[in-house]
Motif scaffolding. Structure first.
Motif, PDB file in Angstrom:
ATOM      1  N   ILE A   1       0.895  -1.155   0.076  1.00 39.50           N
ATOM      2  CA  ILE A   1      -0.045   0.029  -0.080  1.00 39.50           C
ATOM      3  C   ILE A   1       0.850   1.374  -0.022  1.00 39.50           C
ATOM      4  CG2 ILE A   1      -1.552   1.128   1.140  1.00 39.50           C
ATOM      5  CD1 ILE A   1      -2.919  -1.262   2.710  1.00 39.50           C
ATOM      6  N   GLU A   2       2.019   1.205   0.851  1.00 38.94           N
ATOM      7  CA  GLU A   2       2.648   2.581   0.929  1.00 38.94           C
ATOM      8  C   GLU A   2       3.357   2.814  -0.349  1.00 38.94           C
ATOM      9  OE1 GLU A   2       4.966   5.788   2.365  1.00 38.94           O
ATOM     10  OE2 GLU A   2       3.060   4.713   3.054  1.00 38.94           O
TER      11      GLU A   2
ATOM     12  N   LEU B   1      -9.985  -1.973   3.724  1.00 37.93           N
ATOM     13  CA  LEU B   1     -10.089  -1.350   2.665  1.00 37.93           C
ATOM     14  C   LEU B   1     -10.275   0.314   3.178  1.00 37.93           C
ATOM     15  CD1 LEU B   1     -12.610  -3.120   0.317  1.00 37.93           C
ATOM     16  CD2 LEU B   1     -10.077  -3.060   0.042  1.00 37.93           C
ATOM     17  N   ARG B   2     -11.003   0.473   4.418  1.00 38.03           N
ATOM     18  CA  ARG B   2     -11.068   1.907   4.767  1.00 38.03           C
ATOM     19  C   ARG B   2      -9.623   2.265   5.524  1.00 38.03           C
ATOM     20  NH1 ARG B   2     -15.887   3.900   4.245  1.00 38.03           N
ATOM     21  NH2 ARG B   2     -17.647   2.328   4.049  1.00 38.03           N
ATOM     22  N   GLN B   3      -9.120   1.394   5.847  1.00 39.91           N
ATOM     23  CA  GLN B   3      -7.608   1.708   6.627  1.00 39.91           C
ATOM     24  C   GLN B   3      -6.742   1.905   5.442  1.00 39.91           C
ATOM     25  OE1 GLN B   3      -6.281  -1.567   9.228  1.00 39.91           O
ATOM     26  NE2 GLN B   3      -4.080  -0.698   9.345  1.00 39.91           N
ATOM     27  N   ALA B   4      -6.794   1.205   4.069  1.00 41.96           N
ATOM     28  CA  ALA B   4      -5.890   1.556   2.922  1.00 41.96           C
ATOM     29  C   ALA B   4      -6.223   2.887   2.509  1.00 41.96           C
ATOM     30  CB  ALA B   4      -6.033   0.558   2.060  1.00 41.96           C
ATOM     31  N   ILE B   5      -7.450   3.350   2.598  1.00 41.76           N
ATOM     32  CA  ILE B   5      -7.690   4.433   2.108  1.00 41.76           C
ATOM     33  C   ILE B   5      -7.088   5.848   2.979  1.00 41.76           C
ATOM     34  CG2 ILE B   5      -9.769   6.262   1.795  1.00 41.76           C
ATOM     35  CD1 ILE B   5     -11.413   4.042   0.583  1.00 41.76           C
ATOM     36  N   SER B   6      -7.294   5.557   4.282  1.00 37.34           N
ATOM     37  CA  SER B   6      -6.723   6.351   5.445  1.00 37.34           C
ATOM     38  C   SER B   6      -5.116   6.875   5.346  1.00 37.34           C
ATOM     39  CB  SER B   6      -6.963   5.945   6.680  1.00 37.34           C
ATOM     40  OG  SER B   6      -6.127   4.967   6.940  1.00 37.34           O
ATOM     41  N   VAL B   7      -4.642   5.829   4.270  1.00 40.74           N
ATOM     42  CA  VAL B   7      -3.169   6.279   4.371  1.00 40.74           C
ATOM     43  C   VAL B   7      -2.718   6.482   2.832  1.00 40.74           C
ATOM     44  CG1 VAL B   7      -2.193   4.576   6.304  1.00 40.74           C
ATOM     45  CG2 VAL B   7      -2.519   3.891   4.079  1.00 40.74           C
ATOM     46  N   GLY B   8      -3.840   6.682   2.209  1.00 37.52           N
ATOM     47  CA  GLY B   8      -3.591   7.452   0.584  1.00 37.52           C
ATOM     48  C   GLY B   8      -4.132   6.826  -0.439  1.00 37.52           C
ATOM     49  N   CYS B   9      -4.619   5.691  -0.177  1.00 41.57           N
ATOM     50  CA  CYS B   9      -5.406   5.111  -1.344  1.00 41.57           C
ATOM     51  C   CYS B   9      -6.781   5.957  -1.718  1.00 41.57           C
ATOM     52  CB  CYS B   9      -5.708   3.567  -1.174  1.00 41.57           C
ATOM     53  SG  CYS B   9      -4.512   2.661  -0.938  1.00 41.57           S
TER      54      CYS B   9
ATOM     55  N   LEU C   1      -5.244  12.554  10.112  1.00 41.25           N
ATOM     56  CA  LEU C   1      -6.645  12.847  10.622  1.00 41.25           C
ATOM     57  C   LEU C   1      -7.448  13.164   9.408  1.00 41.25           C
ATOM     58  CD1 LEU C   1      -8.825  13.679  12.504  1.00 41.25           C
ATOM     59  CD2 LEU C   1      -8.060  16.031  12.636  1.00 41.25           C
ATOM     60  N   LYS C   2      -6.807  13.674   8.247  1.00 40.87           N
ATOM     61  CA  LYS C   2      -7.582  13.947   7.091  1.00 40.87           C
ATOM     62  C   LYS C   2      -7.914  12.659   6.370  1.00 40.87           C
ATOM     63  CE  LYS C   2      -7.304  16.356   2.807  1.00 40.87           C
ATOM     64  NZ  LYS C   2      -6.404  17.160   1.609  1.00 40.87           N
ATOM     65  N   GLY C   3      -6.852  11.877   6.417  1.00 37.64           N
ATOM     66  CA  GLY C   3      -7.154  10.382   5.949  1.00 37.64           C
ATOM     67  C   GLY C   3      -8.275   9.767   6.464  1.00 37.64           C
ATOM     68  N   LYS C   4      -8.138   9.733   7.818  1.00 38.53           N
ATOM     69  CA  LYS C   4      -9.179   8.872   8.591  1.00 38.53           C
ATOM     70  C   LYS C   4     -10.602   9.249   8.217  1.00 38.53           C
ATOM     71  CE  LYS C   4      -6.050   7.670  12.533  1.00 38.53           C
ATOM     72  NZ  LYS C   4      -6.046   7.894  14.114  1.00 38.53           N
ATOM     73  N   MET C   5     -10.724  10.748   8.024  1.00 41.49           N
ATOM     74  CA  MET C   5     -12.061  11.138   7.636  1.00 41.49           C
ATOM     75  C   MET C   5     -12.460  10.852   6.221  1.00 41.49           C
ATOM     76  SD  MET C   5     -11.540  15.248   9.357  1.00 41.49           S
ATOM     77  CE  MET C   5     -13.048  15.569   8.672  1.00 41.49           C
ATOM     78  N   ALA C   6     -11.436  10.684   5.287  1.00 41.41           N
ATOM     79  CA  ALA C   6     -11.829  10.386   4.072  1.00 41.41           C
ATOM     80  C   ALA C   6     -12.092   8.910   3.972  1.00 41.41           C
ATOM     81  CB  ALA C   6     -10.396  10.542   3.317  1.00 41.41           C
TER      82      ALA C   6
END
Length: 261
Positions: free
Chosen positions: A42-43, A70-78, A190-195
């Motif tokens: 992912i990174e 999947l949501r965790q992956a989105i939180s770091v940039g996906c 924080l922005k990633g977690k919200m997304a």
């Protein structure tokens, strides 16, 4: 470039149980996490996006609860996430899993590089990534430890070997399985977690990807577990005492008695 990442949700503990009838892992009631090796995939996908532009789509095959991975992956940039889920996929071995994922990828259409972790901690086969590439009829490089260059139609990577590395150039599209030496995964912002919380996860079942049911799940798996048992506890060994020369004589004598030499 459209970058894909294939991930898997695995048990977050080594205390797992096996269904004796089906020969599959019992996942109910067990904490699930992203396969640790997939975090590096992912990174690296997000880093590639930051370097060349485009978007990253993360995909997994699993039950509804795999949505959390999947949501965790989105939180770091996906950017987008796809859950390939259907009761028909249950009990799949590595071949049937690769078939379902590759078939789903074909419905996605255009893509550049596909990233996978080198293997999953619940199976340790390292088969799914290369198998997906073969089913998509694209090149693949395993055990990638560094991306050297990214061109318009090719990518140059270091493949980790026991005594160093191979420098390999592959055409794009291609699939790369990465090792943990390739990077250090970032922490969600924080922005990633919200997304991630607001993201809409696309759901694809067997019908949506036009999968042949006969090639999916337990029924479509060419390898099946026939028997599971706990190995007997090893008995205590025999200790030899004395000088090194005396111990060597005793050891040789014991090996002869047991007809090992």
């Amino acid at each position: 470039m459209h970058i894909l990442v294939c991930i898997k949700q695995v048990p977050g503990t080594t205390n797992v149980q096996i269904d004796p009838e089906k020969g599959t892992l019992k996942r109910e009631g067990v904490e699930a996490i992203i396969n640790p090796f997939d975090e590096y995939a992912i990174e690296e996908a997000v880093r590639l996006k930051e370097k060349v532009g485009g978007k990253v789509t993360v995909i997994t095959m699993g039950p509804p609860q795999a949505e959390s991975a999947l949501r965790q992956a989105i939180s770091v940039g996906c950017d987008e996430a796809i859950l390939v889920g259907d009761r028909a996929f249950a009990g799949a071995d590595t071949w049937a899993t690769s078939y379902a994922i590759s078939t789903a990828i074909k419905t996605i259409g255009d893509f550049g590089v596909i990233f996978c972790g080198k293997q999953a901690t619940d199976g340790d086969t390292a088969q799914v990534g290369p198998s997906v590439a073969e089913m998509l009829n694209i090149p693949h490089v395993a055990y990638v430890r560094k991306i050297e260059e990214v061109g318009e139609n090719s990518i140059k990577v270091q493949r980790m070997m026991e005594d160093g590395y191979d420098l390999i150039e592959a055409p794009v599209p291609c699939l790369l399985t990465v090792v943990k030496e390739i990077n250090t995964p970032r922490i969600p912002s924080l922005k990633g977690k919200m997304a991630a919380k607001k993201a809409v996860i696309k759901q694809l079942n067997a019908q949506a990807i036009n999968a042949d049911i006969k090639q999916t799940g337990l029924a479509g798996s060419p390898t099946q577990v026939k028997k599971i048992f706990t190995p007997p506890q090893r008995k205590g060994g025999q200790m030899f005492e004395g000088e090194a020369q005396d111990i060597a004589v005793q050891l040789v004598q014991k090996l002869k008695e047991n007809r090992l030499i």
